[in-house]
Design a protein around this motif. Structure first.
Motif, PDB file in Angstrom:
ATOM      1  N   TRP A 195     -40.020 -67.804 -37.300  1.00 21.17           N
ATOM      2  CA  TRP A 195     -40.272 -67.943 -35.815  1.00 21.17           C
ATOM      3  C   TRP A 195     -40.794 -69.306 -35.256  1.00 21.17           C
ATOM      4  CZ3 TRP A 195     -37.178 -64.410 -33.974  1.00 21.17           C
ATOM      5  CH2 TRP A 195     -37.094 -63.134 -34.726  1.00 21.17           C
ATOM      6  N   LEU A 233     -34.239 -68.300 -23.973  1.00 25.17           N
ATOM      7  CA  LEU A 233     -34.241 -66.964 -24.388  1.00 25.17           C
ATOM      8  C   LEU A 233     -34.909 -66.890 -25.835  1.00 25.17           C
ATOM      9  CD1 LEU A 233     -34.005 -63.921 -23.643  1.00 25.17           C
ATOM     10  CD2 LEU A 233     -31.515 -64.069 -24.188  1.00 25.17           C
ATOM     11  N   PHE A 234     -34.305 -67.722 -26.720  1.00 21.78           N
ATOM     12  CA  PHE A 234     -34.450 -67.666 -27.980  1.00 21.78           C
ATOM     13  C   PHE A 234     -36.283 -68.101 -27.839  1.00 21.78           C
ATOM     14  CE2 PHE A 234     -30.460 -68.922 -30.661  1.00 21.78           C
ATOM     15  CZ  PHE A 234     -30.318 -67.657 -30.288  1.00 21.78           C
ATOM     16  N   LEU A 261     -37.844 -65.014 -27.344  1.00 26.35           N
ATOM     17  CA  LEU A 261     -37.724 -63.996 -28.411  1.00 26.35           C
ATOM     18  C   LEU A 261     -38.352 -64.370 -29.850  1.00 26.35           C
ATOM     19  CD1 LEU A 261     -34.292 -62.816 -27.733  1.00 26.35           C
ATOM     20  CD2 LEU A 261     -36.203 -61.406 -27.571  1.00 26.35           C
ATOM     21  N   TYR A 313     -41.715 -63.039 -29.431  1.00 28.36           N
ATOM     22  CA  TYR A 313     -41.859 -61.852 -29.690  1.00 28.36           C
ATOM     23  C   TYR A 313     -41.707 -61.455 -30.919  1.00 28.36           C
ATOM     24  CZ  TYR A 313     -39.789 -56.959 -30.038  1.00 28.36           C
ATOM     25  OH  TYR A 313     -39.544 -55.831 -30.060  1.00 28.36           O
ATOM     26  N   GLY A 314     -40.585 -61.896 -31.909  1.00 29.22           N
ATOM     27  CA  GLY A 314     -40.595 -61.817 -33.154  1.00 29.22           C
ATOM     28  C   GLY A 314     -41.733 -62.185 -33.936  1.00 29.22           C
ATOM     29  N   ALA A 329     -29.103 -63.034 -27.761  1.00 34.93           N
ATOM     30  CA  ALA A 329     -30.184 -62.370 -27.430  1.00 34.93           C
ATOM     31  C   ALA A 329     -30.252 -60.958 -27.991  1.00 34.93           C
ATOM     32  CB  ALA A 329     -30.045 -62.408 -25.734  1.00 34.93           C
ATOM     33  N   THR A 359     -31.282 -61.363 -31.936  1.00 30.62           N
ATOM     34  CA  THR A 359     -32.817 -62.277 -32.089  1.00 30.62           C
ATOM     35  C   THR A 359     -33.606 -60.936 -31.863  1.00 30.62           C
ATOM     36  OG1 THR A 359     -31.813 -64.364 -31.365  1.00 30.62           O
ATOM     37  CG2 THR A 359     -34.327 -63.857 -31.582  1.00 30.62           C
ATOM     38  N   TRP A 360     -33.247 -60.052 -30.831  1.00 25.75           N
ATOM     39  CA  TRP A 360     -34.312 -59.059 -30.625  1.00 25.75           C
ATOM     40  C   TRP A 360     -34.256 -58.109 -31.728  1.00 25.75           C
ATOM     41  CZ3 TRP A 360     -33.472 -53.723 -29.993  1.00 25.75           C
ATOM     42  CH2 TRP A 360     -34.430 -52.945 -29.549  1.00 25.75           C
ATOM     43  N   GLY A 414     -35.990 -59.626 -34.569  1.00 24.15           N
ATOM     44  CA  GLY A 414     -37.558 -59.236 -34.401  1.00 24.15           C
ATOM     45  C   GLY A 414     -38.096 -57.886 -34.569  1.00 24.15           C
ATOM     46  N   ARG A 415     -37.093 -56.917 -34.688  1.00 17.96           N
ATOM     47  CA  ARG A 415     -37.546 -55.410 -34.930  1.00 17.96           C
ATOM     48  C   ARG A 415     -37.039 -55.164 -36.331  1.00 17.96           C
ATOM     49  NH1 ARG A 415     -39.116 -52.451 -30.685  1.00 17.96           N
ATOM     50  NH2 ARG A 415     -38.587 -50.675 -31.777  1.00 17.96           N
TER      51      ARG A 415
END
Length: 210
Positions: free
Chosen positions: A41, A69-70, A73, A76-77, A144, A147-148, A151-152
């Protein structure tokens, strides 16, 4: 020439240093993601900043917005993976459920249409946001969603990246971002290996928890 436009010429093509170094970070990000390293990240965050500058200079607004956006995210990740590996634990990767997969596909489709219509509208107003609104929007939305999902810790994010690369490679070359085009090609190979490794590991984890 300032640092943002500095670079060198290769076979008549100008290569930005920001594009070169940013894509080097992107490649390292994929390698770190395969290894499930938390360093995925911060390296992605640095690469996104550099590729944002390169994309602005190449007038690929969709790609520039994608880098913003990356960055968001990546934070977030970073937070999600930090929680998942707290106290030295192993990141719990898994395959998406049928419902999650449907939501990922729906988000990618809806995002592509919405962003493409926005770019087309802005172009009609003379803002020249993107010379290729639909592929630009597809890459934006797909990146997007991928990458989301990463992150999960969903194995399926690798598959989404394959779909993005199939459009990203030709778009980068036609936009004269030679390094980005070549890196997208390398991404494709690395993503296949990443998907294989994550799928194997997720199946082992599922077998243990059953």
């Amino acid at each position: 020439m300032n640092w943002a436009t500095a670079g060198f010429d290769v076979f008549g093509q100008h290569v930005y240093w920001t594009d070169l170094i940013g894509n080097a970070c992107a490649l390292v990000t994929v390698w770190l993601a395969i290894r499930k390293s938390i360093w995925t990240w911060p390296v992605q965050l640095a690469g996104s900043a550099l590729l944002f500058v390169a994309s602005v200079n190449a007038h690929i607004t969709g790609n520039a917005l994608k880098q913003v956006l990356f960055g968001v995210l990546a934070v977030y990740g970073w937070f999600r993976w930090s929680r998942g590996t707290r106290d030295g634990g192993t990141l719990a990767i898994r395959s998406a459920s049928p419902r999650e997969r449907a939501l990922l596909v729906a988000a990618m489709a809806a995002g592509t249409v919405a962003v493409a219509l926005l770019f087309t509208f802005l172009n009609s107003r003379g803002l020249n946001i993107s010379w290729a609104p639909w592929p630009d929007a597809y890459i934006f939305a797909g990146s997007a969603v991928a990458t989301w999902a990463q992150g999960r810790a969903l194995v399926d994010f690798w598959v989404i990246w394959v779909a993005v690369d199939l459009v990203g490679v030709p778009l980068a070359f036609t936009s004269h971002l030679v390094v980005s085009g070549a890196v997208y090609g390398l991404f494709f190979v690395m993503v296949v290996f990443g998907f294989r490794d994550w799928l194997r590991q997720s199946r082992r984890l599922e077998a243990v928890t059953v």
